[in-house]
Enzyme design. Structure first.
Site, PDB file in Angstrom:
ATOM      1  N   GLN A  71       0.831  -1.200   0.000  1.00 32.82           N
ATOM      2  CA  GLN A  71       0.000   0.000   0.000  1.00 32.82           C
ATOM      3  C   GLN A  71       0.868   1.253   0.000  1.00 32.82           C
ATOM      4  O   GLN A  71       1.740   1.420   0.853  1.00 32.82           O
ATOM      5  CB  GLN A  71      -0.920   0.015   1.215  1.00 32.82           C
TER       6      GLN A  71
ATOM      7  N   GLN B 185      -0.410  -0.172  -5.723  1.00 26.20           N
ATOM      8  CA  GLN B 185      -1.485  -0.560  -4.810  1.00 26.20           C
ATOM      9  C   GLN B 185      -1.939   0.645  -3.998  1.00 26.20           C
ATOM     10  O   GLN B 185      -1.120   1.382  -3.438  1.00 26.20           O
ATOM     11  CB  GLN B 185      -1.018  -1.671  -3.864  1.00 26.20           C
ATOM     12  N   ASP B 186      -3.271   0.849  -3.943  1.00 27.74           N
ATOM     13  CA  ASP B 186      -3.867   1.952  -3.167  1.00 27.74           C
ATOM     14  C   ASP B 186      -3.405   3.323  -3.649  1.00 27.74           C
ATOM     15  O   ASP B 186      -3.067   4.202  -2.851  1.00 27.74           O
ATOM     16  CB  ASP B 186      -3.549   1.797  -1.672  1.00 27.74           C
TER      17      ASP B 186
ATOM     18  N   ARG C  33     -13.906  -4.877  -5.726  1.00 32.20           N
ATOM     19  CA  ARG C  33     -14.256  -5.887  -4.732  1.00 32.20           C
ATOM     20  C   ARG C  33     -14.731  -5.182  -3.468  1.00 32.20           C
ATOM     21  O   ARG C  33     -14.359  -4.025  -3.210  1.00 32.20           O
ATOM     22  CB  ARG C  33     -13.079  -6.816  -4.440  1.00 32.20           C
TER      23      ARG C  33
ATOM     24  N   ASP D  85      -6.721  -2.515  -5.675  1.00 30.40           N
ATOM     25  CA  ASP D  85      -7.567  -1.590  -4.892  1.00 30.40           C
ATOM     26  C   ASP D  85      -7.157  -0.139  -5.111  1.00 30.40           C
ATOM     27  O   ASP D  85      -7.137   0.663  -4.168  1.00 30.40           O
ATOM     28  CB  ASP D  85      -7.483  -1.919  -3.400  1.00 30.40           C
TER      29      ASP D  85
END
Length: 535
Positions: A328, A350-351, A440, A372
């Site tokens: 992240q 990521q993130d 998700r 994500d």
């Protein structure tokens, strides 16, 4: 839309129950018992209301009074929670210090937003019911973000305050009651303005300036930032700090000249009306490399963290260079209410983009990431933007969204409208080796809708991914697709979850437009940024 229909019927029923209640008069204790039984969390409601009534000994006569009491009680518990956190400041590890910094800030922000809500609903109706729902949603999200940061760094048992459940439950009760008031016809427009009007915080000369060309806006800059020393400051944060010291919080323009600015920036919640204008997303870049692997929380890893109200960014890139191996790593985190990002680049893995809370609008932006990479719990619309999916680590799947709505009465969700979802250059040669999903469910009531957008062949035919191997949130989430096109847009083989909706009518899609999700007609015209109000 079966699920949405059931929710609407439930709200109508609850609204009628409350209407009957508002005319009844009872003795103090039975009065409290009756009101609290209508909420999602009656026990803390009864306990804290009875404590308050020992001081005031007043009966609640209308649900608007009940709402004010609930917000006041949530505020009291949040102040106690902040006090708990302040007592934890001795003998801490590095990870504990990192989490504590976040939690103190987030708890302080919760107190700020609860105060703001209480003042708005009590003083001459300075906010609409829609505003109050947004600010209560934000207050609850802040508390959950504190908890999540503690858990991801493995210090949850030590850090999460005892008062957390009381605060979140009392805020949820407030969300529930306020939603009923909005449903009964309280003004649903944001910023307390009528449809098509300019909100009170925009002055006439500001509106004219913001609607002009980028060159003119830069020419009227209050401060210029330049790496070569040709401006007043060489760092963006120094300019933001200078803006924060001004007395009058009218629009303040910071022109950031071309260059790569290696720093982390923060715009404080009391530093309102900041506008960052770059020389183009390829030319003006703010970049850093913080990550969870380096001991930061996801929240504090952000290259840019924006909390001040009415923030605008134009022609600039926010980048996190931690890379895919470090997990992240946020490029941009925003909880700025009524904020706009126009022609901005947001780059990470990521993130990448934490749309943390409140009402946000993104237009003509380029957003890069893997897992994500658009996440958080804001009410946000991405319009005419390019979402570029990068190559993840071997064994990973790409998840474009992870929306974090954890209360059914939070007025939050993501809309991707008139945009494109494509493979970034590094993914194109190996596109068949990795699965890519539209999203998700990070939380129980996760809500994402994709409208009239191009979906390239990288999108898996299932469309949406479960959280791990579980059936978590299948019945409570809301994922929708409406009139998309491109090789990845067919809904024939999409997931069969109760919460997935292949939307077929404009009426079903309209709640997720700029006009309805963001009340955008009341404030976006003043920003000078083009937008489509409806479908």
């Amino acid at each position: 839309m079966k699920m949405m229909g059931k929710t609407l019927l439930t709200l109508l029923f609850l609204s009628s129950v409350f209407s009957i209640a508002s005319s009844r008069r009872r003795h103090s204790n039975s009065n409290i018992e009756w009101w609290c039984k209508q909420t999602p969390y009656p026990e803390p409601c009864k306990y804290y209301m009875k404590l308050q009534h020992r001081q005031h000994r007043e009966k609640v006569k209308h649900k608007s009074e009940f709402r004010a009491v609930l917000v006041e009680l949530a505020l009291e518990r949040a102040v106690v929670m902040r006090s708990e956190l302040e007592q934890k400041q001795k003998g801490m590890s590095k990870k504990q210090k990192s989490v504590l910094r976040d939690c103190l800030k987030l708890c302080d922000n919760t107190v700020f937003h609860l105060n703001r809500t209480l003042e708005g609903i009590n003083v001459k109706r300075r906010c609409s019911g829609f505003d109050a729902q947004t600010w209560l949603s934000t207050a609850r999200t802040n508390i959950e973000t504190c908890k999540n940061g503690a858990l991801e760094l493995g210090v949850g048992d030590w850090m999460v305050p005892r008062e957390r459940s009381n605060v979140t439950e009392m805020i949820s009760n407030g969300l529930f009651v306020n939603w009923g008031l909005v449903g009964e016809g309280e003004d649903g427009a944001g910023a307390g303005a009528g449809a098509g009007a300019y909100p009170r915080w925009v002055w006439v000369h500001e509106r004219k300036l913001l609607q002009s060309s980028s060159a003119r806006i830069k020419g009227k800059a209050n401060i210029v930032v330049a790496k070569d020393g040709s401006g007043q400051f060489k760092s963006v944060q120094a300019a933001i700090n200078a803006a924060g010291r001004r007395r009058l919080k009218s629009r303040f323009i910071i022109h950031v000249k071309r260059g790569v600015y290696r720093e982390n920036i923060e715009v404080d919640k009391r530093n309102d009306n900041i506008m960052l204008v770059g020389d183009g997303m390829r030319n003006t870049i703010i970049t850093s490399g913080r990550s969870v692997s380096d001991g930061y929380t996801t929240y504090s890893s952000a290259t840019a963290g924006i909390d001040g109200l009415h923030f605008i960014a134009r022609d600039i890139t926010f980048r996190n260079t931690a890379g895919p191996l470090k997990g992240q790593a946020v490029a941009l985190r925003s909880a700025s209410d009524l904020s706009v990002f126009y022609r901005c680049g947001i780059q990470g893995y990521q993130d990448t983009l934490m749309v943390h809370a409140q009402r946000q609008f993104y237009r003509a932006c380029y957003i890069y990431g893997t897992v994500d990479f658009i996440f958080g719990n804001a009410a946000v619309v991405f319009q005419n933007s390019l979402i570029l999916v990068r190559r993840p680590l071997n064994g990973q799947a790409n998840m474009i969204t992870a929306q974090g709505r954890d209360d059914p009465f939070q007025n939050t969700g993501f809309t991707i409208h008139n945009s494109q979802i494509r493979a970034a250059p590094d993914l194109r040669p190996v596109i068949s080796s990795f699965n890519t999903f539209l999203g998700r469910p990070w939380q129980r009531y996760s809500r994402v809708v994709v409208i009239k957008s191009f979906l390239d062949s990288l999108v898996n035919p299932m469309g949406w991914s479960p959280w791990g191997d579980s059936t978590f949130a299948f019945n409570t989430l809301y994922y929708g697709e409406y009139r998309n096109f491109g090789p990845g847009s067919s809904t024939t083989h999409r997931v069969s979850w109760p919460g997935f909706h292949p939307i077929t009518s404009p009426l079903q899609a309209s709640p997720f437009t700029v006009a309805n999700l963001l009340a955008g007609r009341t404030w976006l015209p003043a920003t000078g940024v083009p937008f489509t109000s409806g479908l």
